[in-house]
Design a protein around this motif. Structure first.
Motif, PDB file in Angstrom:
ATOM      1  N   GLN A   1     -18.793  -0.989 -12.326  1.00  0.00           N
ATOM      2  CA  GLN A   1     -19.806  -0.302 -11.491  1.00  0.00           C
ATOM      3  C   GLN A   1     -19.182   0.805 -10.644  1.00  0.00           C
ATOM      4  OE1 GLN A   1     -22.935  -0.987 -11.811  1.00  0.00           O
ATOM      5  NE2 GLN A   1     -22.792  -2.890 -12.972  1.00  0.00           N
TER       6      GLN A   1
ATOM      7  N   ARG B   1     -11.815  -4.398   0.303  1.00  0.00           N
ATOM      8  CA  ARG B   1     -10.837  -5.498   0.342  1.00  0.00           C
ATOM      9  C   ARG B   1     -10.039  -5.502  -0.961  1.00  0.00           C
ATOM     10  NH1 ARG B   1      -8.607  -8.280   2.627  1.00  0.00           N
ATOM     11  NH2 ARG B   1      -9.257 -10.444   2.667  1.00  0.00           N
ATOM     12  N   ALA B   2     -10.739  -5.262  -2.108  1.00  0.00           N
ATOM     13  CA  ALA B   2     -10.068  -5.292  -3.402  1.00  0.00           C
ATOM     14  C   ALA B   2      -9.007  -4.205  -3.494  1.00  0.00           C
ATOM     15  CB  ALA B   2     -11.104  -5.126  -4.514  1.00  0.00           C
ATOM     16  N   ILE B   3      -9.322  -3.022  -2.957  1.00  0.00           N
ATOM     17  CA  ILE B   3      -8.333  -1.944  -3.089  1.00  0.00           C
ATOM     18  C   ILE B   3      -7.285  -1.976  -1.975  1.00  0.00           C
ATOM     19  CG2 ILE B   3      -9.901  -0.460  -4.389  1.00  0.00           C
ATOM     20  CD1 ILE B   3     -10.179   1.245  -1.813  1.00  0.00           C
ATOM     21  N   GLY B   4      -7.334  -3.025  -1.163  1.00  0.00           N
ATOM     22  CA  GLY B   4      -6.217  -3.238  -0.254  1.00  0.00           C
ATOM     23  C   GLY B   4      -6.500  -3.140   1.224  1.00  0.00           C
ATOM     24  N   MET B   5      -7.740  -3.104   1.603  1.00  0.00           N
ATOM     25  CA  MET B   5      -8.024  -3.109   3.048  1.00  0.00           C
ATOM     26  C   MET B   5      -7.845  -4.534   3.556  1.00  0.00           C
ATOM     27  SD  MET B   5     -11.442  -1.914   5.089  1.00  0.00           S
ATOM     28  CE  MET B   5     -11.138  -0.221   5.516  1.00  0.00           C
ATOM     29  N   THR B   6      -7.104  -4.707   4.625  1.00  0.00           N
ATOM     30  CA  THR B   6      -6.912  -6.066   5.139  1.00  0.00           C
ATOM     31  C   THR B   6      -8.165  -6.495   5.907  1.00  0.00           C
ATOM     32  OG1 THR B   6      -5.994  -5.281   7.195  1.00  0.00           O
ATOM     33  CG2 THR B   6      -4.422  -5.693   5.427  1.00  0.00           C
TER      34      THR B   6
ATOM     35  N   ILE C   1     -14.134 -11.863  -1.876  1.00  0.00           N
ATOM     36  CA  ILE C   1     -14.129 -10.546  -2.521  1.00  0.00           C
ATOM     37  C   ILE C   1     -14.911 -10.567  -3.838  1.00  0.00           C
ATOM     38  CG2 ILE C   1     -12.655  -8.710  -3.448  1.00  0.00           C
ATOM     39  CD1 ILE C   1     -10.447  -9.719  -1.556  1.00  0.00           C
ATOM     40  N   VAL C   2     -14.667 -11.605  -4.649  1.00  0.00           N
ATOM     41  CA  VAL C   2     -15.309 -11.645  -5.968  1.00  0.00           C
ATOM     42  C   VAL C   2     -16.818 -11.748  -5.828  1.00  0.00           C
ATOM     43  CG1 VAL C   2     -15.485 -12.948  -8.123  1.00  0.00           C
ATOM     44  CG2 VAL C   2     -13.258 -12.586  -7.065  1.00  0.00           C
TER      45      VAL C   2
ATOM     46  N   HIS D   1      -9.699 -11.089 -11.958  1.00  0.00           N
ATOM     47  CA  HIS D   1      -9.727 -11.228 -10.499  1.00  0.00           C
ATOM     48  C   HIS D   1      -8.545 -12.042 -10.004  1.00  0.00           C
ATOM     49  CE1 HIS D   1     -14.350 -10.550 -10.720  1.00  0.00           C
ATOM     50  NE2 HIS D   1     -13.688  -9.401 -10.613  1.00  0.00           N
TER      51      HIS D   1
ATOM     52  N   ASN E   1     -21.055  -5.308  -0.970  1.00  0.00           N
ATOM     53  CA  ASN E   1     -20.304  -4.876  -2.160  1.00  0.00           C
ATOM     54  C   ASN E   1     -19.218  -3.864  -1.781  1.00  0.00           C
ATOM     55  OD1 ASN E   1     -20.144  -2.631  -4.451  1.00  0.00           O
ATOM     56  ND2 ASN E   1     -20.500  -4.629  -5.420  1.00  0.00           N
TER      57      ASN E   1
ATOM     58  N   GLU F   1      -3.353 -13.831   3.504  1.00  0.00           N
ATOM     59  CA  GLU F   1      -4.491 -12.956   3.152  1.00  0.00           C
ATOM     60  C   GLU F   1      -4.161 -11.474   3.353  1.00  0.00           C
ATOM     61  OE1 GLU F   1      -7.944 -12.706   2.373  1.00  0.00           O
ATOM     62  OE2 GLU F   1      -7.547 -14.558   1.271  1.00  0.00           O
ATOM     63  N   ASP F   2      -3.648 -11.174   4.570  1.00  0.00           N
ATOM     64  CA  ASP F   2      -3.367  -9.769   4.875  1.00  0.00           C
ATOM     65  C   ASP F   2      -2.212  -9.223   4.050  1.00  0.00           C
ATOM     66  OD1 ASP F   2      -5.475  -9.558   6.521  1.00  0.00           O
ATOM     67  OD2 ASP F   2      -4.341  -9.521   8.409  1.00  0.00           O
TER      68      ASP F   2
ATOM     69  N   PHE G   1      -7.323  -1.100  -9.187  1.00  0.00           N
ATOM     70  CA  PHE G   1      -8.502  -1.694  -9.836  1.00  0.00           C
ATOM     71  C   PHE G   1      -9.464  -0.611 -10.325  1.00  0.00           C
ATOM     72  CE2 PHE G   1      -7.225  -5.298  -7.193  1.00  0.00           C
ATOM     73  CZ  PHE G   1      -7.395  -6.352  -8.064  1.00  0.00           C
TER      74      PHE G   1
ATOM     75  N   PHE H   1     -13.448  -0.755 -11.745  1.00  0.00           N
ATOM     76  CA  PHE H   1     -14.566  -1.668 -12.012  1.00  0.00           C
ATOM     77  C   PHE H   1     -15.628  -0.995 -12.888  1.00  0.00           C
ATOM     78  CE2 PHE H   1     -12.879  -2.782  -7.782  1.00  0.00           C
ATOM     79  CZ  PHE H   1     -12.506  -4.096  -8.011  1.00  0.00           C
TER      80      PHE H   1
ATOM     81  N   ARG I   1      -1.765  -5.757  -2.750  1.00  0.00           N
ATOM     82  CA  ARG I   1      -2.717  -5.188  -3.705  1.00  0.00           C
ATOM     83  C   ARG I   1      -2.737  -3.668  -3.649  1.00  0.00           C
ATOM     84  NH1 ARG I   1      -6.477  -9.338  -2.467  1.00  0.00           N
ATOM     85  NH2 ARG I   1      -7.445  -8.028  -0.888  1.00  0.00           N
ATOM     86  N   ARG I   2      -2.819  -3.138  -2.394  1.00  0.00           N
ATOM     87  CA  ARG I   2      -2.962  -1.674  -2.313  1.00  0.00           C
ATOM     88  C   ARG I   2      -1.702  -0.941  -2.755  1.00  0.00           C
ATOM     89  NH1 ARG I   2      -3.892  -2.154   3.991  1.00  0.00           N
ATOM     90  NH2 ARG I   2      -1.794  -1.955   4.804  1.00  0.00           N
TER      91      ARG I   2
ATOM     92  N   GLY J   1      -5.367 -10.952  -7.502  1.00  0.00           N
ATOM     93  CA  GLY J   1      -5.315 -11.557  -6.160  1.00  0.00           C
ATOM     94  C   GLY J   1      -6.624 -11.435  -5.409  1.00  0.00           C
ATOM     95  N   LEU J   2      -7.722 -11.309  -6.153  1.00  0.00           N
ATOM     96  CA  LEU J   2      -9.019 -11.179  -5.479  1.00  0.00           C
ATOM     97  C   LEU J   2      -9.655 -12.543  -5.225  1.00  0.00           C
ATOM     98  CD1 LEU J   2     -10.635  -8.168  -7.401  1.00  0.00           C
ATOM     99  CD2 LEU J   2      -9.312  -8.138  -5.294  1.00  0.00           C
ATOM    100  N   ASP J   3      -9.246 -13.555  -5.964  1.00  0.00           N
ATOM    101  CA  ASP J   3      -9.816 -14.894  -5.848  1.00  0.00           C
ATOM    102  C   ASP J   3      -8.658 -15.885  -5.823  1.00  0.00           C
ATOM    103  OD1 ASP J   3     -11.787 -16.719  -5.627  1.00  0.00           O
ATOM    104  OD2 ASP J   3     -12.750 -16.291  -7.549  1.00  0.00           O
TER     105      ASP J   3
ATOM    106  N   ASN K   1     -17.753   1.237  -8.092  1.00  0.00           N
ATOM    107  CA  ASN K   1     -17.499   0.772  -6.716  1.00  0.00           C
ATOM    108  C   ASN K   1     -16.789   1.800  -5.834  1.00  0.00           C
ATOM    109  OD1 ASN K   1     -18.268  -1.538  -8.179  1.00  0.00           O
ATOM    110  ND2 ASN K   1     -17.408  -2.805  -6.553  1.00  0.00           N
TER     111      ASN K   1
ATOM    112  N   THR L   1     -15.200  -4.145  -2.214  1.00  0.00           N
ATOM    113  CA  THR L   1     -14.395  -3.113  -2.883  1.00  0.00           C
ATOM    114  C   THR L   1     -13.213  -2.713  -2.003  1.00  0.00           C
ATOM    115  OG1 THR L   1     -16.414  -2.292  -3.897  1.00  0.00           O
ATOM    116  CG2 THR L   1     -14.506  -0.828  -3.943  1.00  0.00           C
TER     117      THR L   1
ATOM    118  N   ALA M   1      -3.442  -8.413   0.690  1.00  0.00           N
ATOM    119  CA  ALA M   1      -4.191  -7.150   0.670  1.00  0.00           C
ATOM    120  C   ALA M   1      -3.221  -5.971   0.620  1.00  0.00           C
ATOM    121  CB  ALA M   1      -5.074  -7.057   1.909  1.00  0.00           C
ATOM    122  N   ILE M   2      -2.169  -6.069   1.425  1.00  0.00           N
ATOM    123  CA  ILE M   2      -1.170  -4.986   1.434  1.00  0.00           C
ATOM    124  C   ILE M   2      -0.491  -4.896   0.058  1.00  0.00           C
ATOM    125  CG2 ILE M   2       1.032  -4.240   2.473  1.00  0.00           C
ATOM    126  CD1 ILE M   2      -0.036  -5.635   5.100  1.00  0.00           C
TER     127      ILE M   2
END
Lengths: 855, 220
Positions: free
Chosen positions: B93, A754-759, A847-848, B51, A748, B76-77, B89, B91, B83-84, B55-57, B95, A752, B80-81
């Motif tokens: 929970q 990855r979601a917040i931008g870690m490649t 990620i999901v 999601h 999890n 993919e990379d 995000f 959530f 996204r940040r 860009g998470l899915d 996270n 997270t 991610a860049i």
């Protein structure tokens, strides 16, 4: 009950990877302990059987005894069996071969390991049996009935206690031939012949010159050397009249250790501890996986005992499977290892030993396996029962507490970025698990670092091995073995010339030496020396054995550095009728305190001492008295770095020409040779050619000494590295499974990140950095322990050599940087490999799906 | 000005008989600075939509464009860049990363970008979130509300243009829910950001500029 067995099996099946690691952990520990014990027992049995054939069954020999003393020894409380033979002197041939002549005693011959291969034992005056090897060396055929002429030489003490030599010609009829295994004659040996002898009826020697030898076997095999020495002391027998059957004692010591020796014992302990760390860690990780289910079971009414039963059954299954697998692997390892390793103390080749599996070793392996599993699972079993249902549902692997911002965090952040910093923090989120992994990986380190730093290091071998230091700057030393009579053998000036002319020879040195005696007032001798040599205070004047020798001038110049008092140049100056001598006034106590002790009290430069040296007159040798002045005294260190007798006798060095003149000797006992760089092998082969026709001519080679030590070192490295590899394999499984579990637990969190931008690349880098941190921490621990072990080795070496031999300028401790770097590289690679599969998996994380996993 | 746009966005899970259409042909436009609330029953596809917006899915069909960039055409990379830098995000929970303290959690997206966090801005943000006294604490020392504030701080740290929040108050009590929502709303106002928020809470939905209702993967 069935339901718990079912559950235990179900969890083991579900956590297949960890179950395999657990079983392998037990199996590898059992395999190694069982396998090495089987190899050791098989080899020690084989070694002992060979040694009996080669060196006989007696454990010690006492010589120069009178009849009464033989009876006392025979009836000694520690002696179980003995055999006595009269010593009738030495048989000397025309070409200088010398062998001990004993009276025929069946028990003596049998206990000495001889087999009669032809003829019969002597039963009449003038009959003799000889060793086949003796006939070969004498250039005679094994022809029974032939008459052989010898000189009989017997050293004895006259009524005044003075040493004398009896020498007469004598013929014997060969009636039998004795033999020993071929390997016996490849090592150090003394030739013997046996003749008919009956007290009062002998015509070999005058009765008053006869002494006796007694070989003994003790009742108990415990502390054999110590007990034999106690017998020696009990009957005041001198050091020179006593020897142990050292090969047999080493083999008996190995055999009584049976299951394992100290050499393999510590490695077995290492393996077992590493396996315990693995199994403990795996059980704990399993608990994390099972914790919610355990909580549920507690919630629906399972008792603590029932929960513990699940883990208990798991341990039992792991133990049973691990044991069976370990024993099978151990048998395979024994067959393979017996050829590859030698765990025994002697140089006997035991690679062809047949594998012997005793119930005792099987039982030992079962005990080791059970101990490993019990020790490693007892805490997890106990913990499993303490988990309450509420606690279990909430259980997580998260860090707690307020974070202190330490200086090194900034440093880590700076050098390895955010991924490195996170990796470092992740490593410490479960301190105990990290410590266990780090310790298990470091376990092999101290062995590896020590071995690389110390074993097979040529500079250390050359500086610390007495056989090599005694060679000094020489590459070869030529001498004659024990089976020769110095007055009838020796290297001639022609030999010296021939050797000098060999291409590649840089320098040739000569030495004349002989055994003589020092006359002393008994009160002038050191008390310990007297006790050691069985000298009583009954006679005021006593004679003690010395080596008298003379070197060429060039060699003497090289010995200057060993002068303690006086001058080496004194040898060439004598102001009055007495020649000057350089004296080494120490002996090495090899039996009790293992150190150098003085011989003559208050011996000083300028003192006049009286020595007796053998002088050849026609075909007879007699001892003649010489007074010499002590011109210089040698340092203690001479024993270690000089051309010494290794502390056996006092040494008296006289001018070579003078010694040759007064002794009537025209040949040399020793030639020392220095070769030009890169020419050693060529020179060695050429000298060997020259020695071909000289029976018992021997050549010591510095190179071959180094090779021998290296071979021994390689043997040790081979077995040590097997242990290191096995420990690293077990530790690697530990790292792999722990990292894999860590990653599963943190899915999890990764999602997270990855979601917040870690490649994915950053994520993989973080995981690999975590494994590198494990490797680095292990390397630091291994470096500390390994470094300390190397330090301790050097400290001990320096203490032993300086206290024992008075040696100076010994190799000093240097921190083993290269071995540490090598080990670090190995463990880091192992850690990276262990994390690589998991890192690859995380890289492809959805990620999901990851976000939806909540623990 | 449209900042976020989906064209025929569909997501199908499973194959054959197990095939589930989580989203069917979703076409939405979100204006810059808009607060869009997404409501719908459980399993309606709200989270799947969020999601995909972030860009998470990967969608089965259709595209998501942010500021005119088709985000699923990025590697993919690069995604991610992207996204940040552009999406924050939040959530349900929280996270948070358990080994990092409050400040480090907040700074994370900036530091992942290998940039030095703007100290003044982060200090401001922490003060704005009321976490000044707690910035050295680890997440498990914080209450649920405080943890969610940290998560909001993390979403705002890189000054993204869009905040995507998946039931951010789902685990909070009423009082904390109000506090957290006020924070989110005032922060998007302060930093001129677009907010797409999933909620079951009628009041929160009512406070949005627009409400989008999804049932069985379709916009109603």
């Amino acid at each position: 009950m069935n339901v718990y067995i079912h559950l235990a099996l179900a969890y083991l099946k579900k956590q297949r990877g960890r179950t395999i690691a657990l079983v392998l952990g037990v199996a590898l520990a059992v395999m190694l302990v069982f396998g090495s014990n089987v190899i050791f027992e098989s080899q020690s049995r084989n070694q002992l059987a060979n040694i009996y054939k080669m060196y006989g069954t007696y454990q010690g020999i006492f010589t120069n005894l009178n009849k009464d003393l033989t009876e006392k020894i025979k009836n000694d409380k520690d002696v179980s069996k003995s055999a006595v033979a009269a010593n009738l002197g030495n048989l000397v041939t025309d070409n200088g071969i010398s062998m001990i002549l004993n009276s025929t005693d069946k028990d003596y011959i049998e206990m000495s390991g001889y087999t009669l291969i032809k003829g019969h034992l002597p039963n009449k005056q003038g009959e003799i049996v000889l060793e086949s090897q003796a006939l070969k060396k004498m250039g005679l055929k094994e022809k029974l009935g032939e008459t052989i002429n010898f000189k009989i030489k017997k050293e004895y003490k006259d009524e005044n206690g003075l040493n004398q030599i009896y020498m007469e010609n004598k013929s014997f009829k060969l009636v039998g031939i004795l033999d020993k295994p071929k390997q016996y004659y490849e090592g150090y040996y003394s030739l013997r012949g046996f003749t008919y002898f009956k007290e009062g009826e002998n015509n070999v020697l005058p009765d008053n010159l006869i002494t006796y030898e007694e070989i003994v076997k003790l009742k108990s095999n415990a502390n054999l050397s110590g007990k034999l020495n106690q017998i020696r002391e009990r009957y005041n027998i001198g050091r020179q009249d006593y020897e142990v059957n050292s090969q047999l004692i080493a083999a008996l010591n190995d055999f009584s250790a049976q299951s394992t020796n100290a050499f393999t014992y510590q490695f077995n302990i290492l393996i077992v501890i590493t396996a315990i760390l693995l199994i403990y860690n795996m059980f704990n990780i399993s608990l994390i996986d099972m914790i919610k289910q355990i909580g549920m079971m507690r919630a629906i009414g399972s008792s603590k005992k029932q929960v513990r039963l699940i883990i208990g059954f798991q341990s039992l299954f792991i133990l049973i499977i691990g044991l069976v697998l370990g024993l099978l692997m151990g048998i395979a390892f024994s067959y393979f290892g017996i050829k590859l390793y030698s765990f025994v103390s002697t140089n006997i080749d035991v690679s062809e030993s047949s594998v012997y599996i005793s119930m005792k070793n099987v039982w030992n392996a079962v005990k080791v396996g059970a101990l490993t599993v019990i020790v490693s699972s007892i805490i997890p079993i106990w913990i499993s029962g303490r988990i309450s249902s509420i606690e279990a549902m909430r259980k997580s692997d998260r860090s707690g507490g307020k974070q202190r911002n330490r200086g090194y965090h900034k440093f880590i952040k700076k050098i390895s970025g955010i991924t490195g910093e996170m990796a470092y923090k992740n490593v410490w989120r479960n301190k105990w698990r990290t410590i266990i992994i780090v310790v298990s990986v470091a376990m092999a380190g101290y062995l590896f670092i020590n071995d690389i730093a110390v074993v097979n290091k040529e500079s250390l071998i050359s500086a610390m091995s007495i056989t090599i230091t005694n060679m000094q700057d020489n590459d070869f030393k030529l001498s004659f073995g024990t089976n020769t009579e110095p007055y009838f053998t020796g290297y001639t000036n022609d030999d010296v010339k021939a050797i000098s002319q060999i291409e590649g020879v840089k320098k040739v040195g000569t030495k004349v030496s002989m055994i003589g005696f020092l006359e002393s007032d008994v009160n002038d001798l050191d008390n310990d020396f007297k006790k050691y040599n069985g000298i009583s205070n009954t006679n005021k004047n006593v004679e003690t054995t010395i080596e008298v020798k003379g070197y060429d001038d060039d060699q003497l110049q090289g010995f200057k550095k060993y002068i303690d008092k006086g001058y080496m140049s004194s040898l060439n100056n004598s102001s009055d009728k007495y020649p000057n001598a350089v004296v080494y006034n120490y002996y090495y106590d090899i039996l009790n305190n293992h150190k150098l002790e003085g011989i003559r009290k208050d011996l000083n430069v300028g003192d006049i001492i009286t020595i007796r040296i053998p002088v050849a007159k026609g075909d007879k040798i007699t001892y003649e008295e010489q007074n010499v002045r002590v011109g210089a005294l040698l340092k203690q260190e001479w024993i270690f770095r000089g051309d010494s007798t290794r502390g056996r006798y006092m040494e008296v060095i006289l001018p070579q020409k003078y010694l040759m003149t007064i002794s009537g000797k025209s040949t040399y006992e020793q030639i020392s040779v220095q070769s030009k760089p890169g020419k050693d092998t060529y020179v060695y082969n050429r000298i060997n050619k020259i020695l071909e026709n000289k029976p018992f001519a021997e050549m010591e080679s510095k190179l071959s000494y180094i090779e021998t030590y290296k071979n021994f070192g390689t043997r040790k490295l081979k077995s040590d590295f097997l242990i290191v590899s096995l420990i690293l394999l077990i530790a690697g499984m530990n790292v792999y499974n722990t990292l894999k579990t860590n990653l599963l637990i943190r899915t999890n969190e990764f999602a997270t990140l990855r979601a917040i931008g870690m490649t994915a690349k950053q994520l993989k880098s973080m995981i690999i950095k975590e494994s590198i941190i494990y490797g680095l921490l292990s390397s630091i621990i291994a470096a500390l322990i390994g470094g300390y072990r190397v330090y301790r080795f050097y400290k001990m070496l320096n203490e032993d050599y300086s206290h024992g031999f008075g040696a100076t300028h010994l190799p000093q401790f240097k921190f083993p940087v290269i071995p540490i770097l090598l080990y670090s590289a190995i463990v880091i690679v192992i850690c990276i490999l262990s994390s690589y599969v998991s890192a690859k998996k995380v890289e492809k994380l959805n990620i999901v799906e990851g976000l939806n996993i909540t623990e | 000005m449209v900042i976020l746009k989906t064209i025929n966005l569909s997501k199908v899970y499973g194959k054959g008989e197990n095939k589930v259409h989580a989203l069917k042909d979703i076409n939405i436009n979100v204006e810059k600075g808009e607060f869009l609330a997404i409501v719908g029953p459980s399993g309606s596809g709200k989270s799947t939509l969020l999601h995909l917006l972030g860009g998470l899915d990967k969608p089965t069909e259709g595209t998501v464009e942010i500021d005119g960039v088709d985000i699923y055409k990025l590697s993919e990379d690069k995604l991610a860049i992207y996204r940040r830098r552009n999406i924050g995000f939040v959530f349900q929970q929280y996270n948070l990363i358990p080994v990092l303290n409050v400040r480090e959690n907040i700074e994370m997206p900036v530091r992942l970008d290998k940039k030095i966090p703007d100290k003044e801005y982060i200090d401001d943000l922490i003060e704005f979130l009321g976490l000044t006294e707690r910035q050295r604490h680890l997440p498990n020392q914080l209450s649920g509300g405080q943890q969610q504030r940290v998560a909001i701080g993390r979403a705002l740290a890189a000054k993204p243009s869009i905040i995507l929040a998946d039931e951010p108050t789902g685990n909070l009590d009423t009082k904390t829910t109000d506090e957290v929502m006020n924070l989110i709303k005032s922060s998007i106002k302060k930093y001129n950001q677009t907010l797409v928020l999933i909620t079951h809470n009628e009041n929160i939905a009512q406070s949005a500029d627009r409400i989008l209702s999804i049932v069985d993967g379709e916009i109603q």
